[in-house]
Write a protein that holds these residues in place. Structure first.
Motif, PDB file in Angstrom:
ATOM      1  N   LEU B 331       0.745  -1.409  -0.189  1.00 20.15           N
ATOM      2  CA  LEU B 331      -0.141  -0.033   0.182  1.00 20.15           C
ATOM      3  C   LEU B 331       0.996   1.248  -0.033  1.00 20.15           C
ATOM      4  CD1 LEU B 331      -2.563  -1.299   2.493  1.00 20.15           C
ATOM      5  CD2 LEU B 331      -3.057  -0.965   0.202  1.00 20.15           C
ATOM      6  N   SER B 332       1.977   1.124   0.682  1.00 23.51           N
ATOM      7  CA  SER B 332       2.978   2.291   0.611  1.00 23.51           C
ATOM      8  C   SER B 332       2.409   3.791   0.902  1.00 23.51           C
ATOM      9  CB  SER B 332       3.830   2.146  -0.505  1.00 23.51           C
ATOM     10  OG  SER B 332       4.988   0.973  -0.148  1.00 23.51           O
ATOM     11  N   GLY B 333       1.948   4.154   1.974  1.00 30.27           N
ATOM     12  CA  GLY B 333       1.427   5.446   2.027  1.00 30.27           C
ATOM     13  C   GLY B 333       1.069   5.463   3.754  1.00 30.27           C
ATOM     14  N   ALA B 334       0.878   6.818   4.040  1.00 33.49           N
ATOM     15  CA  ALA B 334       0.283   6.784   5.465  1.00 33.49           C
ATOM     16  C   ALA B 334      -1.298   6.301   5.824  1.00 33.49           C
ATOM     17  CB  ALA B 334       0.227   8.260   5.952  1.00 33.49           C
ATOM     18  N   PHE B 335      -1.238   5.561   6.787  1.00 35.34           N
ATOM     19  CA  PHE B 335      -2.519   5.084   7.125  1.00 35.34           C
ATOM     20  C   PHE B 335      -3.204   6.117   8.169  1.00 35.34           C
ATOM     21  CE2 PHE B 335      -0.970   0.329   6.944  1.00 35.34           C
ATOM     22  CZ  PHE B 335      -0.987   0.452   5.749  1.00 35.34           C
ATOM     23  N   ILE B 336      -4.563   5.876   7.963  1.00 31.50           N
ATOM     24  CA  ILE B 336      -5.140   6.686   8.986  1.00 31.50           C
ATOM     25  C   ILE B 336      -6.469   6.176   9.533  1.00 31.50           C
ATOM     26  CG2 ILE B 336      -4.715   8.950   7.949  1.00 31.50           C
ATOM     27  CD1 ILE B 336      -7.476   9.015   6.121  1.00 31.50           C
ATOM     28  N   PRO B 337      -6.139   5.123  10.093  1.00 29.49           N
ATOM     29  CA  PRO B 337      -7.252   4.174  10.799  1.00 29.49           C
ATOM     30  C   PRO B 337      -7.562   4.822  12.001  1.00 29.49           C
ATOM     31  CG  PRO B 337      -5.287   3.241  11.493  1.00 29.49           C
ATOM     32  CD  PRO B 337      -4.966   4.368  10.376  1.00 29.49           C
ATOM     33  N   CYS B 365      -3.959   9.826   0.540  1.00 32.71           N
ATOM     34  CA  CYS B 365      -3.021   9.011   1.386  1.00 32.71           C
ATOM     35  C   CYS B 365      -3.174   7.713   0.914  1.00 32.71           C
ATOM     36  CB  CYS B 365      -2.980   9.326   2.617  1.00 32.71           C
ATOM     37  SG  CYS B 365      -4.630   8.500   3.526  1.00 32.71           S
ATOM     38  N   SER B 366      -2.467   6.718   1.824  1.00 29.16           N
ATOM     39  CA  SER B 366      -2.978   5.387   1.443  1.00 29.16           C
ATOM     40  C   SER B 366      -4.180   4.670   1.873  1.00 29.16           C
ATOM     41  CB  SER B 366      -1.694   4.545   2.322  1.00 29.16           C
ATOM     42  OG  SER B 366      -1.920   3.294   2.347  1.00 29.16           O
ATOM     43  N   VAL B 367      -4.787   3.856   1.540  1.00 32.27           N
ATOM     44  CA  VAL B 367      -6.248   3.159   1.896  1.00 32.27           C
ATOM     45  C   VAL B 367      -7.185   4.133   1.871  1.00 32.27           C
ATOM     46  CG1 VAL B 367      -6.964   1.194   3.170  1.00 32.27           C
ATOM     47  CG2 VAL B 367      -4.369   1.596   2.907  1.00 32.27           C
ATOM     48  N   GLY B 368      -7.958   4.135   2.939  1.00 26.49           N
ATOM     49  CA  GLY B 368      -9.209   4.908   2.967  1.00 26.49           C
ATOM     50  C   GLY B 368      -9.887   5.101   4.024  1.00 26.49           C
ATOM     51  N   LEU B 369     -11.117   4.912   4.424  1.00 26.73           N
ATOM     52  CA  LEU B 369     -11.951   5.220   5.571  1.00 26.73           C
ATOM     53  C   LEU B 369     -11.500   4.001   6.248  1.00 26.73           C
ATOM     54  CD1 LEU B 369     -15.270   6.522   4.240  1.00 26.73           C
ATOM     55  CD2 LEU B 369     -13.429   7.699   5.384  1.00 26.73           C
ATOM     56  N   ASP B 370     -10.704   3.839   7.264  1.00 23.75           N
ATOM     57  CA  ASP B 370     -10.351   2.817   7.982  1.00 23.75           C
ATOM     58  C   ASP B 370     -10.723   2.652   9.459  1.00 23.75           C
ATOM     59  OD1 ASP B 370      -8.818   0.476   8.144  1.00 23.75           O
ATOM     60  OD2 ASP B 370      -6.992   1.241   7.948  1.00 23.75           O
TER      61      ASP B 370
END
Lengths: 89, 455
Positions: B331-337, B365-370
């Motif tokens: 995924l390589s990016g910042a996660f925002i869980p 950023c990486s991923v999404g609504l986490d």
């Protein structure tokens, strides 16, 4: 393998003696040793050779952790490669 | 020769700034475990996973001891199970659940804390096996502890499968209902993706992709605390300095990941896949992505400027990390869980951070609504619509997006749901009270977007 042992904490009598006792008992050879005061803290850095150790690294770490607790220090033992890979291209 | 400053810097990063390897994930192909007979297939799966990953946890611990680097998780990802369901004679939901239980048992035996790959890729259409697997997800996740599930419902090349999006809203609701006592915990193990990647080492979205080999080692690094501490030293400096500082820090973090990945790969005699350059927060104090954004000068994460700050962070992490590793992926990016990040939790509690702002942040950023907890009475159609919105962001921007949302049964806005451990605790966030029912019911596909005329 070669490892770096770092000891950080308030200076007091017997730090080097205690640490090197554990090392010699387990067959760890000290190659280089330096100490300095960094940000008001006693900081000792040892480069050691672990190729002829007589116990596994877990046991050595746990013995160093005992010193850490008894003398109020922070002690780490880490493979030298870690520092090379992080700080050298 | 190394100097004392460099050595102490590394020791401090690990000791005081929460630098760690977040996960060593072994990807295992289960393609050769397919069988028309469910019991035979389960037997093959169990024996392959337990023999391949026999030493995974031990090797992880050995590396931890020798390098003095904490390795938080050892995990396994497998081929999407839906492919094995398709091979079964008379496949049923019960048989799918049996696969999940087999994976759980194998995870237990090998000592890993999660196993990912109870998955289906249905961005364009669904086979019978994929449909059954998706239907079985609530029961499978409720009946197992360590199994993680993901469903890819959209890609940039195929568009968005709105039939699958509609079903996933229902699946998430049902999964929450079956684990009501633990606040809908099953949903924390379920991710709905757009543009899912094949070599992601992070859970809950890890699976061993179609293009992967028999077995591979992927490593996910972490270190929001290290970045935050580095930025504390450049207070008030212009953004060029901020970006440069993040790049240098990311380089060092990634080098550590690369070293661990190579070492694990060598000791396990399994090819090295990728290092995933994600900044993954934990609920621990000093390990928050939100606090990095706040360090850039925002009063609270979620304030205007947050998206720009996150864009800079995400980009600088990649720029610094890419050169530090021979193969970067995942995924390589910042996660925002939200529930896993102390700063995000605070920001939601004080009203600074909303789902709408998080949605905007996921564009950069990486991923999404986490790990977002919403009221238990949120309709399935609203959840489907949230998934569709996220998928649209991913599809149009040619990036991975995901939704991991927990409609916590019986919980209202203002409540907090405790998941414990790395999953943290999630304050219940409000969703739009206006209905998306008719929209979600339409079904069909949203066509793939045009790839030029980009405005």
């Amino acid at each position: 393998m070669r490892a770096v042992i770092t000891v950080v904490g308030k200076d007091k009598v017997g730090i080097i003696a205690n640490v090197s006792k554990v090392l010699s008992e387990n067959g760890v050879n000290i190659l280089d040793i330096s100490q300095t005061i960094m940000q008001d803290m006693f900081t000792m850095i040892m480069l050691v050779d672990m190729s002829k150790i007589t116990a596994d690294i877990k046991k050595i770490s746990s013995e160093l952790q005992d010193i850490e607790k008894n003398m109020g220090l922070s002690i780490h033992i880490q493979n030298e490669e870690l520092f090379h890979s992080m700080h050298r291209i | 020769m190394l100097n004392a400053f460099e050595i102490i810097e590394t020791v401090n990063m690990i000791d005081k700034e929460n630098l760690d390897i977040r996960t060593i994930t072994m990807g295992i192909s289960l393609k050769d475990c397919a069988d028309t007979d469910i019991d035979k297939a389960c037997e093959k799966i169990y024996s392959k996973i337990t023999s391949y990953a026999e030493n995974l946890v031990k090797v992880g611990e050995d590396i931890e001891n020798q390098y003095g680097i904490p390795i938080i998780n050892k995990r396994i990802s497998v081929t999407p199970i839906a492919g094995l369901v398709d091979v079964l004679e008379n496949p049923t939901v019960e048989k799918c659940v049996k696969f999940a239980k087999t994976l759980d048992k194998a995870a237990e035996k090998t000592g890993v804390n999660f196993i990912g790959g109870f998955s289906a890729l249905v961005h364009k259409g669904m086979t019978k096996g994929e449909r059954l697997l998706i239907e079985s997800i609530p029961e499978a996740l409720a009946a197992t502890e360590k199994v993680c599930s993901s469903v890819n419902v959209a890609t940039t090349r195929a568009g968005i499968n709105m039939d699958a999006v509609a079903i996933m809203g229902e699946v998430i609701k049902k999964a929450a209902g079956l684990t009501a006592q633990s606040g809908g915990f099953a949903c924390a193990k379920l991710v709905v993706f757009a543009n899912a990647v094949e070599d992601n080492p992070f859970m809950a979205g890890a699976f061993h992709g179609e293009g992967e080999g028999d077995c591979v080692i992927n490593v996910g690094v972490s270190g929001p605390g290290v970045v935050k501490c580095a930025l504390e030293k450049v207070k008030g400096e212009p953004f060029g300095v901020v970006a440069e500082t993040i790049k240098k820090t990311a380089f060092k973090i990634t080098r550590m990941g690369q070293l661990v990945a190579q070492e694990a790969s060598r000791r396990l005699n399994v090819p090295f896949g990728i290092v995933d350059l994600s900044l993954a927060p934990t609920p621990a104090v000093g390990d928050s992505v939100a606090h990095i954004l706040e360090e850039m000068g925002l009063e609270k994460c979620g304030a205007h400027g947050t998206t720009a700050a996150l864009a800079l962070l995400n980009d600088a992490v990649k720029k610094g990390g890419v050169m530090a590793s021979s193969y970067v992926g995942g995924l390589s990016g910042a996660f925002i869980p939200v529930s896993e990040d102390a700063g995000m939790i605070d920001a939601v509690k004080c009203g600074a951070l909303s789902i709408e702002k998080l949605e905007a942040m996921t564009c950069v950023c990486s991923v999404g609504l986490d790990m977002i907890v919403v009221p238990g009475d949120t309709p399935a159609s609203t959840i489907s619509a949230i998934i569709a919105d996220e998928a649209a962001i991913g599809v149009v921007n040619t990036k991975t997006t995901a939704v991991r949302i927990i409609p916590a049964p019986g919980k209202q806005v203002g409540d907090v749901v405790e998941f414990g451990g790395l999953l943290g605790s999630g304050p219940v966030m409000p969703v739009s009270k206006y209905s998306s029912e008719i929209f979600a019911k339409r079904g069909g596909r949203i066509p793939a977007p045009i790839q030029s005329l980009k405005n």
